[in-house]
Design an enzyme around this catalytic site. Structure first.
Site, PDB file in Angstrom:
ATOM      1  N   LYS A  22      -3.150 -19.680  10.463  1.00 21.55           N
ATOM      2  CA  LYS A  22      -4.539 -19.469  10.015  1.00 21.55           C
ATOM      3  C   LYS A  22      -5.041 -18.100  10.468  1.00 21.55           C
ATOM      4  CE  LYS A  22      -8.028 -21.251  12.576  1.00 21.55           C
ATOM      5  NZ  LYS A  22      -9.046 -20.270  13.015  1.00 21.55           N
ATOM      6  N   ASN A  23      -4.826 -17.776  11.747  1.00 22.12           N
ATOM      7  CA  ASN A  23      -5.430 -16.563  12.291  1.00 22.12           C
ATOM      8  C   ASN A  23      -4.721 -15.281  11.856  1.00 22.12           C
ATOM      9  OD1 ASN A  23      -7.363 -18.119  13.397  1.00 22.12           O
ATOM     10  ND2 ASN A  23      -6.625 -17.984  15.521  1.00 22.12           N
ATOM     11  N   ARG A 102     -16.733 -17.408  11.553  1.00 24.76           N
ATOM     12  CA  ARG A 102     -16.920 -16.122  12.195  1.00 24.76           C
ATOM     13  C   ARG A 102     -16.008 -15.024  11.632  1.00 24.76           C
ATOM     14  NH1 ARG A 102     -18.410 -13.667  17.021  1.00 24.76           N
ATOM     15  NH2 ARG A 102     -16.752 -12.269  17.630  1.00 24.76           N
ATOM     16  N   CYS A 126     -20.988 -19.810  18.554  1.00 27.76           N
ATOM     17  CA  CYS A 126     -20.349 -21.047  18.098  1.00 27.76           C
ATOM     18  C   CYS A 126     -20.100 -21.907  19.313  1.00 27.76           C
ATOM     19  CB  CYS A 126     -19.067 -20.755  17.342  1.00 27.76           C
ATOM     20  SG  CYS A 126     -17.780 -20.083  18.369  1.00 27.76           S
ATOM     21  N   ARG A 131     -19.819 -15.301  21.623  1.00 23.87           N
ATOM     22  CA  ARG A 131     -18.957 -14.539  20.716  1.00 23.87           C
ATOM     23  C   ARG A 131     -19.697 -13.419  19.980  1.00 23.87           C
ATOM     24  NH1 ARG A 131     -14.959 -18.322  17.493  1.00 23.87           N
ATOM     25  NH2 ARG A 131     -13.616 -16.521  17.666  1.00 23.87           N
ATOM     26  N   PRO A 132     -20.119 -12.399  20.728  1.00 23.85           N
ATOM     27  CA  PRO A 132     -20.829 -11.282  20.089  1.00 23.85           C
ATOM     28  C   PRO A 132     -19.898 -10.409  19.244  1.00 23.85           C
ATOM     29  CG  PRO A 132     -20.467 -10.823  22.414  1.00 23.85           C
ATOM     30  CD  PRO A 132     -19.940 -12.212  22.164  1.00 23.85           C
ATOM     31  N   VAL A 133     -20.504  -9.446  18.503  1.00 24.75           N
ATOM     32  CA  VAL A 133     -19.698  -8.503  17.700  1.00 24.75           C
ATOM     33  C   VAL A 133     -19.946  -7.064  18.148  1.00 24.75           C
ATOM     34  CG1 VAL A 133     -19.379  -9.917  15.629  1.00 24.75           C
ATOM     35  CG2 VAL A 133     -21.468  -8.555  15.874  1.00 24.75           C
ATOM     36  N   ASP A 134     -20.522  -6.897  19.373  1.00 19.31           N
ATOM     37  CA  ASP A 134     -20.875  -5.556  19.850  1.00 19.31           C
ATOM     38  C   ASP A 134     -19.669  -4.609  19.883  1.00 19.31           C
ATOM     39  OD1 ASP A 134     -19.944  -7.323  21.851  1.00 19.31           O
ATOM     40  OD2 ASP A 134     -20.684  -6.020  23.440  1.00 19.31           O
ATOM     41  N   LEU A 135     -18.505  -5.124  20.262  1.00 18.34           N
ATOM     42  CA  LEU A 135     -17.333  -4.239  20.376  1.00 18.34           C
ATOM     43  C   LEU A 135     -16.837  -3.797  19.000  1.00 18.34           C
ATOM     44  CD1 LEU A 135     -15.401  -6.171  23.206  1.00 18.34           C
ATOM     45  CD2 LEU A 135     -16.928  -4.202  23.438  1.00 18.34           C
ATOM     46  N   ASP A 316      -6.245 -20.631  22.808  1.00 18.05           N
ATOM     47  CA  ASP A 316      -6.216 -21.632  21.729  1.00 18.05           C
ATOM     48  C   ASP A 316      -5.274 -22.802  22.034  1.00 18.05           C
ATOM     49  OD1 ASP A 316      -8.037 -20.117  20.360  1.00 18.05           O
ATOM     50  OD2 ASP A 316      -6.627 -19.297  18.906  1.00 18.05           O
ATOM     51  N   ILE A 338     -11.098 -16.314  28.539  1.00 22.41           N
ATOM     52  CA  ILE A 338     -11.445 -15.622  27.281  1.00 22.41           C
ATOM     53  C   ILE A 338     -12.841 -16.018  26.796  1.00 22.41           C
ATOM     54  CG2 ILE A 338     -10.711 -15.086  24.903  1.00 22.41           C
ATOM     55  CD1 ILE A 338      -8.592 -14.235  26.925  1.00 22.41           C
ATOM     56  N   ARG A 408     -10.126 -27.447   9.598  1.00 28.32           N
ATOM     57  CA  ARG A 408     -10.271 -25.992   9.551  1.00 28.32           C
ATOM     58  C   ARG A 408      -8.953 -25.309   9.909  1.00 28.32           C
ATOM     59  NH1 ARG A 408     -14.853 -23.459  12.902  1.00 28.32           N
ATOM     60  NH2 ARG A 408     -13.847 -21.712  11.880  1.00 28.32           N
TER      61      ARG A 408
HETATM   62  C1  EPZ Z   1      -9.560 -14.700  17.682  1.00 30.08           C
HETATM   63  O1  EPZ Z   1     -10.970 -14.748  17.809  1.00 30.08           O
HETATM   64  C2  EPZ Z   1      -9.153 -16.042  17.128  1.00 30.08           C
HETATM   65  N1  EPZ Z   1      -9.786 -16.260  15.842  1.00 30.08           N
HETATM   66  C3  EPZ Z   1      -9.541 -17.146  18.106  1.00 30.08           C
HETATM   67  O2  EPZ Z   1      -9.064 -18.384  17.597  1.00 30.08           O
HETATM   68  C4  EPZ Z   1      -8.880 -16.865  19.456  1.00 30.08           C
HETATM   69  O3  EPZ Z   1      -9.289 -17.839  20.385  1.00 30.08           O
HETATM   70  C5  EPZ Z   1      -9.274 -15.476  19.954  1.00 30.08           C
HETATM   71  O4  EPZ Z   1      -8.930 -14.475  18.949  1.00 30.08           O
HETATM   72  C6  EPZ Z   1      -8.585 -15.083  21.244  1.00 30.08           C
HETATM   73  O5  EPZ Z   1      -7.207 -15.116  21.087  1.00 30.08           O
HETATM   74  C7  EPZ Z   1      -9.251 -15.756  14.740  1.00 30.08           C
HETATM   75  O6  EPZ Z   1      -8.258 -15.057  14.762  1.00 30.08           O
HETATM   76  C8  EPZ Z   1      -9.895 -16.120  13.446  1.00 30.08           C
HETATM   77  P1  EPZ Z   1     -11.738 -11.864  20.419  1.00 30.08           P
HETATM   78  P2  EPZ Z   1     -11.776 -13.404  18.030  1.00 30.08           P
HETATM   79  O7  EPZ Z   1     -12.449 -10.826  19.647  1.00 30.08           O
HETATM   80  O8  EPZ Z   1     -11.013 -12.316  17.362  1.00 30.08           O
HETATM   81  C9  EPZ Z   1     -15.454 -11.199  23.428  1.00 30.08           C
HETATM   82  C10 EPZ Z   1      -9.256 -20.593  16.824  1.00 30.08           C
HETATM   83  O9  EPZ Z   1      -9.460 -21.697  17.389  1.00 30.08           O
HETATM   84  N2  EPZ Z   1     -15.984 -10.239  22.457  1.00 30.08           N
HETATM   85  O10 EPZ Z   1     -10.364 -11.544  20.914  1.00 30.08           O
HETATM   86  O11 EPZ Z   1     -13.166 -13.645  17.629  1.00 30.08           O
HETATM   87  C11 EPZ Z   1     -15.455 -12.624  22.885  1.00 30.08           C
HETATM   88  O12 EPZ Z   1     -16.716 -13.229  23.007  1.00 30.08           O
HETATM   89  C12 EPZ Z   1     -10.054 -19.367  17.209  1.00 30.08           C
HETATM   90  O13 EPZ Z   1      -8.434 -20.439  15.916  1.00 30.08           O
HETATM   91  C13 EPZ Z   1     -17.104  -9.509  22.806  1.00 30.08           C
HETATM   92  O14 EPZ Z   1     -17.650  -9.638  23.903  1.00 30.08           O
HETATM   93  O15 EPZ Z   1     -11.679 -13.239  19.593  1.00 30.08           O
HETATM   94  C14 EPZ Z   1     -14.386 -13.254  23.731  1.00 30.08           C
HETATM   95  O16 EPZ Z   1     -14.919 -13.608  24.978  1.00 30.08           O
HETATM   96  C15 EPZ Z   1     -11.116 -19.662  18.219  1.00 30.08           C
HETATM   97  N3  EPZ Z   1     -17.629  -8.621  21.879  1.00 30.08           N
HETATM   98  C16 EPZ Z   1     -13.372 -12.120  23.929  1.00 30.08           C
HETATM   99  O17 EPZ Z   1     -14.092 -10.915  23.665  1.00 30.08           O
HETATM  100  C17 EPZ Z   1     -17.047  -8.438  20.653  1.00 30.08           C
HETATM  101  O18 EPZ Z   1     -17.557  -7.625  19.878  1.00 30.08           O
HETATM  102  C18 EPZ Z   1     -12.172 -12.164  22.987  1.00 30.08           C
HETATM  103  O19 EPZ Z   1     -12.638 -12.293  21.647  1.00 30.08           O
HETATM  104  C19 EPZ Z   1     -15.889  -9.174  20.324  1.00 30.08           C
HETATM  105  C20 EPZ Z   1     -15.382 -10.070  21.240  1.00 30.08           C
END
Ligand code: EPZ
Length: 430
Positions: A22-23, A102, A126, A131-135, A316, A338, A408
């Site tokens: 999926k991912n 997301r 969620c 889960r912000p998008v600031d980065l 995960d 995480i 999902r």
């Molecule tokens: C991906 O989410 C996966 N989703 C998640 O799987 C997975 O748990 C995660 O990576 C970690 O491996 C998909 O691929 C669709 P991140 P993602 O950006 O990309 C913080 C599942 O069950 N962060 O690596 O959204 C964030 O809050 C899902 O299939 C910021 O602070 O994860 C987290 O604490 C759940 N600011 C950490 O970084 C940002 O702008 C890692 O998030 C972006 C992220």
């Protein structure tokens, strides 16, 4: 709403075909927006999240066709989807669609790279954390994109196109890496992504982008370099195996005992999780066919685990491993680094008689001799499958509510488990 009923106690024996990830499928589908040509994706899993993203792409004007089944293909061999973003009619991704999933926020990157603008709803938090998008946004700003947030929408503009830049992520982010990578493919000049996520799904995306004509090196390491090109072409790509589905079934077999071969998957995708399973007493062997998981009679040993970005233990798989450790002969400590709120399953596992207490980001699990079936509630995707794992080993009957979370991310879950001997069925809502 559908429910899943499990009568626990049966060992699992047989083979389970692993679906496409999926991912990986989600960012690959998003990448179709980068080209006017057709992107053909094979091994796409039949999942609710894939259907949601198809609707979002459709809203932008992307044509899609699901190829008919070929002779010999089963419902478990994945589907082929052809995506053509020849005419994009709308660069806005609305709240009603983005709020469902997301990952749909990631369309911001190809839209900006190809059309110089995008208007995408903020995804919101969620169940597993804020889960912000600031980065993601600061990476795009570095690449010359002007960002404004208004009315819950991100308005992103790069009228002269996205430009190459040095993007240094302060923490590892999969979403940030996907977004920077996609934006960089059509940027002017070179982009260097430092502290990039090394997850195999990033590598899969980079490989597909390279087939489309992108110039990328270093995917799979923490430094990715992308030389922008002026256009990308169509390509044909097979989605990588789902490492989380692989690990989930490995833990299910570890839990019930038995002997199962997980087909169409690769051990290097989840080495850290397989190593931990061996430590707790599971026999694992690898062959061309896949990964054989075997546990016979012997009890499970406890283990301490900390989630980390790849190649560390995946967040995960944290819930599934916790379910497994509820039956270990001793105490395990499971640390989640995480996501800040990814322990929703603890309260539900307690309903089976599990002994778990939380101390900050750590769950301390005291193994118990037996679990007892119970009615439980799925809270998020991976948490819900941990309840399936507990139910498979619990005495008596378990009924899992809100299984739309499972739909999902797990293709044909009941069918795959039932054919290995599990007593599991879906009770459809009338
Ligand atoms: C991906 O989410 C996966 N989703 C998640 O799987 C997975 O748990 C995660 O990576 C970690 O491996 C998909 O691929 C669709 P991140 P993602 O950006 O990309 C913080 C599942 O069950 N962060 O690596 O959204 C964030 O809050 C899902 O299939 C910021 O602070 O994860 C987290 O604490 C759940 N600011 C950490 O970084 C940002 O702008 C890692 O998030 C972006 C992220």
């Amino acid at each position: 709403m559908d429910r899943i009923k499990i009568r626990g106690g049966a060992p699992l024996n047989g083979t389970i075909p692993i679906s496409g990830a999926k991912n990986a499928a989600l960012p690959l589908m998003t990448a179709s927006l980068l080209t006017a040509d057709t992107l053909e994706l094979h091994n796409v899993p039949r999942l609710a999240d894939v259907a949601t993203l198809l609707r979002i792409l459709e809203n932008h004007g992307v044509d899609h066709a699901v190829a008919g089944k070929r002779p010999g293909q089963t419902t478990e061999t994945g589907q082929t989807i052809r995506l053509s973003a020849g005419t994009v009619i709308d660069t806005c991704a609305p709240y009603e669609l983005v709020s469902r999933m997301r990952a749909s926020f990631w369309v911001i990157a190809p839209l900006l790279a190809r059309f110089g603008e995008a208007r995408v709803s903020m995804p919101g938090g969620c169940a597993i954390g804020t889960r912000p998008v600031d980065l993601l946004l600061s990476a795009l700003e570095k690449m010359g994109v002007a960002i404004e947030i208004e009315g819950g929408y991100v308005h992103a503009k790069a009228p002269k196109g996205v430009r190459g830049a040095e993007v240094v992520f302060p923490k590892v982010t999969v979403s940030g890496t996907h977004v920077a990578l996609m934006a960089a493919t059509l940027a002017t000049g070179t982009t260097v992504i430092e502290n990039a996520a090394r997850e195999p799904e990033v590598v899969d995306l980079a490989e597909c982008l390279a087939k489309m004509g992108a110039r990328i090196s270093g995917a799979g390491t923490s430094r990715i370099v992308v030389d922008g090109v002026s256009r990308l072409n169509g390509a044909s790509h097979a989605v990588m195996p789902d490492r989380i589905e692989t690990g989930t079934y490995a833990m299910a077999v570890a839990m019930t005992g038995g002997d199962v071969t997980l087909e169409n998957t690769r051990p290097e995708l989840l080495r850290s999780a397989l190593d931990v399973l061996e430590t707790v007493g599971v026999e694992i062997s690898e062959s061309n066919k896949g990964i054989r998981i075997h546990r016979n009679g012997s009890g499970l040993r406890p283990a301490d685990v900390t989630t980390d970005p790849f190649p560390g233990f995946p967040t995960d798989l944290q819930a599934q491993f916790m379910a497994l450790m509820t039956r270990a002969g001793g105490t395990s400590r499971i640390r989640e680094t995480i996501f800040e709120n990814r322990f929703m399953h603890v309260g539900e596992l307690a309903r089976f008689g599990a002994q778990i207490r939380l101390e900050g980001d750590c769950a301390i699990v005291d193994g118990v001799g037996r679990l007892k079936g119970a009615p439980v509630m799925a809270t998020d995707l991976r948490a819900s499958v941990s309840l399936v794992i507990a139910g498979l080993a619990a005495e008596g009957e378990t009924e899992i509510h809100r299984v739309y979370h499972l739909d999902r991310g797990f293709e044909a879950l009941e069918a795959k488990l039932a054919r290995c001997g599990a007593d599991i069925e879906r009770l459809r809502a009338s």
